[in-house]
Design a protein around this motif. Structure first.
Motif, PDB file in Angstrom:
ATOM      1  N   HIS A 230       0.932  -1.050   0.043  1.00  0.00           N
ATOM      2  CA  HIS A 230      -0.030  -0.066  -0.077  1.00  0.00           C
ATOM      3  C   HIS A 230       1.062   1.127  -0.046  1.00  0.00           C
ATOM      4  O   HIS A 230       0.332   2.076   0.636  1.00  0.00           O
ATOM      5  N   LEU A 231       2.048   1.300  -0.614  1.00  0.00           N
ATOM      6  CA  LEU A 231       2.802   2.393  -0.830  1.00  0.00           C
ATOM      7  C   LEU A 231       2.277   3.142  -2.171  1.00  0.00           C
ATOM      8  O   LEU A 231       2.291   2.615  -3.250  1.00  0.00           O
ATOM      9  N   ILE A 232       2.362   4.565  -2.229  1.00  0.00           N
ATOM     10  CA  ILE A 232       2.156   5.207  -3.226  1.00  0.00           C
ATOM     11  C   ILE A 232       3.277   5.174  -4.219  1.00  0.00           C
ATOM     12  O   ILE A 232       4.342   5.919  -4.076  1.00  0.00           O
ATOM     13  N   VAL A 233       3.307   4.384  -5.356  1.00  0.00           N
ATOM     14  CA  VAL A 233       4.432   4.241  -6.155  1.00  0.00           C
ATOM     15  C   VAL A 233       4.531   5.366  -7.599  1.00  0.00           C
ATOM     16  O   VAL A 233       5.592   5.646  -8.057  1.00  0.00           O
ATOM     17  N   ALA A 234       3.099   6.024  -7.664  1.00  0.00           N
ATOM     18  CA  ALA A 234       3.217   7.033  -8.737  1.00  0.00           C
ATOM     19  C   ALA A 234       2.120   7.903  -8.203  1.00  0.00           C
ATOM     20  O   ALA A 234       0.993   7.511  -7.790  1.00  0.00           O
ATOM     21  N   HIS A 235       2.386   9.294  -8.569  1.00  0.00           N
ATOM     22  CA  HIS A 235       1.271  10.266  -8.354  1.00  0.00           C
ATOM     23  C   HIS A 235       1.442  11.342  -9.315  1.00  0.00           C
ATOM     24  O   HIS A 235       2.571  11.791 -10.064  1.00  0.00           O
ATOM     25  N   ASP A 236       0.329  12.168  -9.489  1.00  0.00           N
ATOM     26  CA  ASP A 236       0.232  13.328 -10.235  1.00  0.00           C
ATOM     27  C   ASP A 236      -0.923  14.114  -9.890  1.00  0.00           C
ATOM     28  O   ASP A 236      -1.637  13.838  -9.389  1.00  0.00           O
ATOM     29  N   VAL A 237      -0.564  15.503 -10.119  1.00  0.00           N
ATOM     30  CA  VAL A 237      -1.650  16.221  -9.940  1.00  0.00           C
ATOM     31  C   VAL A 237      -2.146  17.085 -11.192  1.00  0.00           C
ATOM     32  O   VAL A 237      -1.111  17.364 -12.052  1.00  0.00           O
ATOM     33  N   THR A 238      -3.700  17.057 -11.359  1.00  0.00           N
ATOM     34  CA  THR A 238      -3.883  17.572 -12.714  1.00  0.00           C
ATOM     35  C   THR A 238      -5.342  18.469 -12.518  1.00  0.00           C
ATOM     36  O   THR A 238      -5.896  18.185 -11.493  1.00  0.00           O
ATOM     37  N   ASN A 239      -5.328  19.321 -13.375  1.00  0.00           N
ATOM     38  CA  ASN A 239      -6.811  20.252 -13.221  1.00  0.00           C
ATOM     39  C   ASN A 239      -7.785  19.512 -14.387  1.00  0.00           C
ATOM     40  O   ASN A 239      -8.679  20.388 -14.560  1.00  0.00           O
ATOM     41  N   ILE A 240      -7.525  18.311 -14.867  1.00  0.00           N
ATOM     42  CA  ILE A 240      -8.299  17.854 -15.754  1.00  0.00           C
ATOM     43  C   ILE A 240      -9.464  16.995 -14.902  1.00  0.00           C
ATOM     44  O   ILE A 240      -9.061  16.408 -14.115  1.00  0.00           O
TER      45      ILE A 240
END
Length: 227
Positions: A9-19
């Motif tokens: 349950h580790l966050i392996v990838a993330h991103d912030v988007t305004n879509i």
């Protein structure tokens, strides 16, 4: 956007988007996850909000397996009519078989929104005893994307793993809930996409550090970081 591994349950990838929707992010997040985890093989579980044919195809071409339920966009079943799944495709004959056992043959090919679609129907719909349960038109038409076989494989994976969406929910929703709890009612304190992205990266870093400490302990983590 976050991708979480099912084991730790580790966050392996993330991103912030305004879509505002998730449909355009599947292939990007899947690729980021594989690069971060260093796995040649990867299976991605996502909810139906990520279902987009082109994104699933991109994952397939990259060698990434996906399990995503297809959105129910038709009201046929609610209206008492046969839904799309009642029509079985025969790849050898390039035709569909309807619930009455009749073949729906290829009629023409068209391009819509950049997608090549093949259309099939039967010539005996008018005399079929099941017509009232099938269509209100002259004949029941079924359209098939040129890469529909990729979507068929995704559906077969889901059929073979009926608990996939429960695993997805248990995996990805918990980190979101934990981070939101830490943030409090105000959530993000910054504005503009780049600043919010930085703030989110710090939250993810803090979450992963606390998670790893819980899994392996602080001393083993410090030794691993020094190595």
């Amino acid at each position: 956007q976050t991708a979480v591994d099912t084991q730790h349950h580790l966050i392996v990838a993330h991103d912030v988007t305004n879509i505002a929707n998730d449909r355009a992010h599947l292939a990007t997040m899947a690729t980021k996850s594989r690069e971060a985890m260093g796995n040649a093989e990867l299976t991605v579980l996502a909810d139906r909000g990520y279902f987009k044919s082109e994104e699933i195809l991109a994952c397939d071409q990259a060698g990434i397996a996906t399990l995503i339920p297809k959105p129910q966009t038709s009201n046929n079943k609610a209206d008492g009519l046969f839904d799309r799944q009642a029509f079985v495709y025969d790849a050898d004959r390039d035709e569909y078989r309807c619930p009455a056992g009749q073949p729906l043959k290829w009629r023409y090919t068209s391009i819509e929104a950049g997608k090549t679609l093949h259309t099939y129907w039967s010539s005996i719909c008018q005399s079929c005893t099941l017509k009232e349960k099938c269509t209100t038109g002259q004949q029941r038409r079924v359209r098939r994307w040129e890469h529909e076989a990729v979507l068929d494989v995704v559906q077969s994976r889901l059929d073979a793993k009926p608990d996939a969406m429960l695993i997805r929910k248990q995996t990805v929703e918990h980190p979101f809930g934990t981070i939101k709890s830490w943030m409090g009612s105000t959530h993000f304190l910054t504005r503009t996409l780049d600043r919010v992205s930085t703030e989110m990266s710090l939250h993810v870093l803090a979450y992963n550090l606390k998670r790893v400490i819980q899994i392996m302990g602080s001393e083993p983590l410090m030794r691993a970081m020094r190595a």
